[in-house]
Design a protein around this motif. Structure first.
Motif, PDB file in Angstrom:
ATOM      1  N   GLY B  14      -1.671   3.994  -6.895  1.00 21.93           N
ATOM      2  CA  GLY B  14      -0.726   4.316  -7.338  1.00 21.93           C
ATOM      3  C   GLY B  14       0.465   3.444  -6.885  1.00 21.93           C
ATOM      4  O   GLY B  14       1.314   3.098  -7.751  1.00 21.93           O
ATOM      5  N   GLY B  15       0.389   3.081  -5.596  1.00 26.10           N
ATOM      6  CA  GLY B  15       1.424   2.230  -5.033  1.00 26.10           C
ATOM      7  C   GLY B  15       1.690   0.888  -5.904  1.00 26.10           C
ATOM      8  O   GLY B  15       2.562   0.231  -6.536  1.00 26.10           O
ATOM      9  N   ILE B  16       0.564   0.326  -6.093  1.00 36.28           N
ATOM     10  CA  ILE B  16       0.493  -1.022  -7.135  1.00 36.28           C
ATOM     11  C   ILE B  16       1.055  -0.606  -8.323  1.00 36.28           C
ATOM     12  O   ILE B  16       1.549  -1.666  -8.923  1.00 36.28           O
ATOM     13  CB  ILE B  16      -1.164  -1.494  -6.759  1.00 36.28           C
ATOM     14  N   ALA B  17       0.484   0.369  -8.794  1.00 35.61           N
ATOM     15  CA  ALA B  17       0.788   0.549 -10.253  1.00 35.61           C
ATOM     16  C   ALA B  17       2.668   0.460 -10.306  1.00 35.61           C
ATOM     17  O   ALA B  17       3.028   0.357 -11.265  1.00 35.61           O
ATOM     18  CB  ALA B  17       0.421   1.867 -10.628  1.00 35.61           C
ATOM     19  N   LEU B  20       4.702  -0.996  -5.513  1.00 33.32           N
ATOM     20  CA  LEU B  20       5.195  -1.108  -4.021  1.00 33.32           C
ATOM     21  C   LEU B  20       3.941  -0.898  -3.474  1.00 33.32           C
ATOM     22  O   LEU B  20       3.100   0.366  -3.523  1.00 33.32           O
ATOM     23  CB  LEU B  20       6.163   0.203  -3.792  1.00 33.32           C
ATOM     24  N   ARG B  21       3.489  -1.945  -2.523  1.00 32.64           N
ATOM     25  CA  ARG B  21       2.242  -1.614  -1.976  1.00 32.64           C
ATOM     26  C   ARG B  21       2.467  -0.955  -0.772  1.00 32.64           C
ATOM     27  O   ARG B  21       3.357  -0.847   0.146  1.00 32.64           O
ATOM     28  CB  ARG B  21       1.750  -3.080  -1.609  1.00 32.64           C
ATOM     29  N   THR B  22       1.297  -0.815   0.076  1.00 25.69           N
ATOM     30  CA  THR B  22       1.268   0.118   1.315  1.00 25.69           C
ATOM     31  C   THR B  22       2.187  -0.590   2.466  1.00 25.69           C
ATOM     32  O   THR B  22       2.713   0.028   3.338  1.00 25.69           O
ATOM     33  CB  THR B  22      -0.113   0.266   2.008  1.00 25.69           C
ATOM     34  N   ASP B  23       2.211  -1.947   2.393  1.00 26.07           N
ATOM     35  CA  ASP B  23       2.872  -2.607   3.490  1.00 26.07           C
ATOM     36  C   ASP B  23       4.445  -2.866   3.012  1.00 26.07           C
ATOM     37  O   ASP B  23       5.188  -3.682   3.484  1.00 26.07           O
ATOM     38  CB  ASP B  23       2.610  -3.751   4.026  1.00 26.07           C
ATOM     39  N   GLY B  24       4.836  -2.317   1.816  1.00 29.24           N
ATOM     40  CA  GLY B  24       6.198  -2.586   1.341  1.00 29.24           C
ATOM     41  C   GLY B  24       6.407  -3.755   0.611  1.00 29.24           C
ATOM     42  O   GLY B  24       7.416  -4.052  -0.175  1.00 29.24           O
ATOM     43  N   LEU B  28       3.406  -9.581  -6.156  1.00 24.62           N
ATOM     44  CA  LEU B  28       3.237 -10.765  -6.280  1.00 24.62           C
ATOM     45  C   LEU B  28       4.034 -11.478  -5.103  1.00 24.62           C
ATOM     46  O   LEU B  28       4.218 -12.737  -5.019  1.00 24.62           O
ATOM     47  CB  LEU B  28       3.855 -11.365  -7.551  1.00 24.62           C
ATOM     48  N   THR B  29       3.878 -11.024  -3.911  1.00 24.81           N
ATOM     49  CA  THR B  29       4.471 -11.377  -2.900  1.00 24.81           C
ATOM     50  C   THR B  29       3.599 -11.548  -1.595  1.00 24.81           C
ATOM     51  O   THR B  29       2.400 -10.699  -1.607  1.00 24.81           O
ATOM     52  CB  THR B  29       5.813 -10.402  -2.098  1.00 24.81           C
ATOM     53  N   TYR B  30       3.651 -12.757  -1.100  1.00 29.60           N
ATOM     54  CA  TYR B  30       2.796 -13.192   0.105  1.00 29.60           C
ATOM     55  C   TYR B  30       3.098 -12.491   1.156  1.00 29.60           C
ATOM     56  O   TYR B  30       4.219 -12.210   1.447  1.00 29.60           O
ATOM     57  CB  TYR B  30       2.515 -14.478   0.397  1.00 29.60           C
ATOM     58  N   ARG B  31       1.995 -12.270   2.447  1.00 34.05           N
ATOM     59  CA  ARG B  31       2.472 -11.829   3.791  1.00 34.05           C
ATOM     60  C   ARG B  31       3.020 -13.130   4.277  1.00 34.05           C
ATOM     61  O   ARG B  31       2.645 -14.215   3.878  1.00 34.05           O
ATOM     62  CB  ARG B  31       1.116 -11.333   4.417  1.00 34.05           C
TER      63      ARG B  31
END
Lengths: 256, 287
Positions: B14-17, B20-24, B28-31
């Motif tokens: 759901g976050g990806i949809a 907003l991923r689990t680490d914020g 398309l953003t890299y760590r």
């Protein structure tokens, strides 16, 4: 033939013609003309037969020009190696070349790669939940390697699985495209593969119109990739029709 | 890796949809990427790359060898990857072999280009010393120390950094000999040649979760993926290699869309990597 003592035994080996042609084709003026006289978007005529190996659960033989492949499927049968219970079935693939498959004696170096690529192509399309605790073995043998070996192996394997009655979401067909200079040619032969600038191999499910595996090497611009993809999809759909006809013929022949 | 409960799976998807991923991060953003070069003094070139929790080391060793009879005007490159059990207990013994060979195959495909050498990241003709007799054999080894998803991108970046760090000694062919004998060569201790890495591509893996794609997936996001496409793009914007992983089928238009997204992401990633690598090299020169 009697050999003189001390002299080497007379042998015969065909001359490798391909390499001497290479310098010509680096010129962008001259167009590549295919060794067997096909047009660029023309595939080789396909000969497909099921039931080639009577002792296997299912088998198929495919001949695409000079590439001859036989695939046999055994299973579902008991998983011996793994003692752990598994809800889904296991798939075991093996691709091997005969020693006389390529013009130079000895085996090619691509077997392990091909086995894992065949596994990846098939695992998405077989319904593994229909045979828990058991294994299906797929053995592919390349009798003669005439180009696009892996694509022929994959298509033939899917036909053999259908012949064995293993449940699948759809048949899978595989086609490869070679890029030499600016030209894209479908279903390359060994000479074309030897001097290609890029290769594009696609495995797809024709009825569902989905791509299950895609492998691209070499340098490609986006318009080339688009064109290659369209070529492959078109060819895969037609190859799917041919495979279905082959299966229907086999089924109606057994009815008679 | 601990399994995810159903609630956690829904949370990730759901976050990806909703971008907003689990680490914020956004989709398309890299760590943060951390590069260190020259970590293995005995190798001709080496680098360590950390992308979030994923930690890999790449080393390049060059040895004198004979060119193969099929391609007498080119050197040879071999890529080996080792997934160490410190990363995952399942990698111990033969467990990591399948993953290692898959990664090695994908990297070899991206670095070496087509059969004729077009699109190759490494110019094999530059490894030649004497045609048909002597050439350099490059052995590129990758070691996965810690695995938190996105191994292929990290290994690609590490190999690019290691190649930038590689110094191959200059070789003088000292004596002219008859055709069937090996020439005498003199390997210089003083002069070194730097490798030209301007055409080495970067690899971007796009993971499809639900109906959206994310870049740089963590291990828990990878467990929810339906399929992943790894695309290697070079500086000029041409595709140098593409591998689709994961069994589920993808619509062809989705793949073409992924290619354009990958090209867009590569621009930022390539410049970021370049600046990180040159900062690492500068750091190493000072010390």
């Amino acid at each position: 033939m009697s050999a003189k003592p001390g002299a080497a035994t007379p042998t015969y080996s065909p001359k490798v013609v391909g390499r001497s042609r290479l310098p010509i084709f680096k010129d962008s003026d001259l167009d590549w003309s295919r060794p067997d006289g096909r047009g660029f978007p023309q595939c080789r005529p396909a000969l497909l037969q099921t039931g080639a190996v009577s002792s296997a659960s299912g088998s198929a033989y495919a001949e695409f020009g000079n590439t001859k492949v036989i695939v046999s499927v055994f299973g579902p049968r008991e998983s011996k190696k793994a003692m752990t219970y598994s809800d889904v079935g296991r798939l075991n693939c093996n691709v091997s070349y005969t020693t006389f498959a390529s013009p130079t004696l000895g085996q090619g170096t691509d077997h392990k790669e091909y086995s894992s690529m065949l596994h990846k192509a098939l695992e998405g399309v077989i319904m593994m939940e229909t045979f828990p605790k058991t294994t299906v073995d797929v053995f592919a043998l390349v009798l003669e390697s005439g180009g696009s070996d892996l694509s022929v192996v994959i298509s033939c394997a899917s036909l053999a699985l259908a012949d064995a009655g293993i449940m699948m979401y759809d048949l899978i067909t595989a086609v490869s495209v070679s890029c030499i200079g600016k030209n894209l040619m479908i279903d390359p032969v060994t000479e074309e593969e030897g001097c290609e600038d890029g290769s594009f191999m696609m495995t797809c499910m024709p009825s569902r119109y989905e791509v299950t595996q895609l492998t691209v090497t070499g340098e490609w611009t986006t318009p080339n990739i688009n064109e290659a993809m369209q070529l492959c999809l078109d060819a895969c759909l037609k190859l799917g029709e041919i495979m279905r006809d082959c299966l229907k013929q086999a089924a109606s022949a057994s009815d008679e | 890796m601990v399994g995810l409960s159903i609630g956690e799976q829904h949370f990730v998807k759901g976050g990806i949809a909703q971008d907003l991923r689990t680490d914020g991060r956004k989709r398309l953003t890299y760590r943060p990427i951390y590069v260190e070069t020259g970590v293995i003094p005995q190798a001709n070139g080496s680098a360590r790359v950390k992308i979030g929790g994923t930690d890999v080391i790449a080393s390049v060793k060059a040895e004198i060898g004979r060119p193969s009879s099929l391609q007498p005007d080119k050197g040879k490159v071999a890529v080996f990857i080792d997934c160490s059990p410190t990363a995952e207990p399942t990698f111990g013994g033969r467990g990591g072999e399948e993953l290692s060979s898959e990664l090695a195959l994908a990297l070899q495909r991206c670095l070496l280009g087509g059969k004729s050498g077009a699109g190759a990241g490494i110019n094999l003709s530059s490894l030649l010393i004497k045609e048909g007799k002597v050439c350099w054999d490059l052995y590129i080894d990758g070691l996965v120390i810690s695995s938190d998803g996105n191994l292929l991108d990290a290994l690609g970046a590490a190999i690019k950094a290691a190649l930038t760090n590689t110094a191959i000694p200059k070789v003088n062919v000292s004596a002219e000999v008859a055709d069937d004998e090996q020439p005498e060569i003199d390997i210089s201790d003083e002069e070194y040649l730097q490798f030209d890495t301007s055409s080495v591509p970067v690899i971007v893996t796009l993971t499809k979760v639900g109906t959206h794609y994310i870049v740089d997936a963590t291990a828990e996001e990878e467990s929810q993926m339906s399929s992943a496409v790894s695309i290697s793009v070079n500086r000029v914007g041409h595709i140098c290699g593409l591998t689709k992983r994961g069994g589920s089928g993808l619509d062809p238009s989705v793949i073409l869309d992924m290619i354009s997204v990958a090209k867009h992401v590569t621009e930022t990633l390539m410049s970021k990597l370049d600046s990180e690598i040159s900062a690492a090299e500068a750091c190493e020169d000072e010390s």
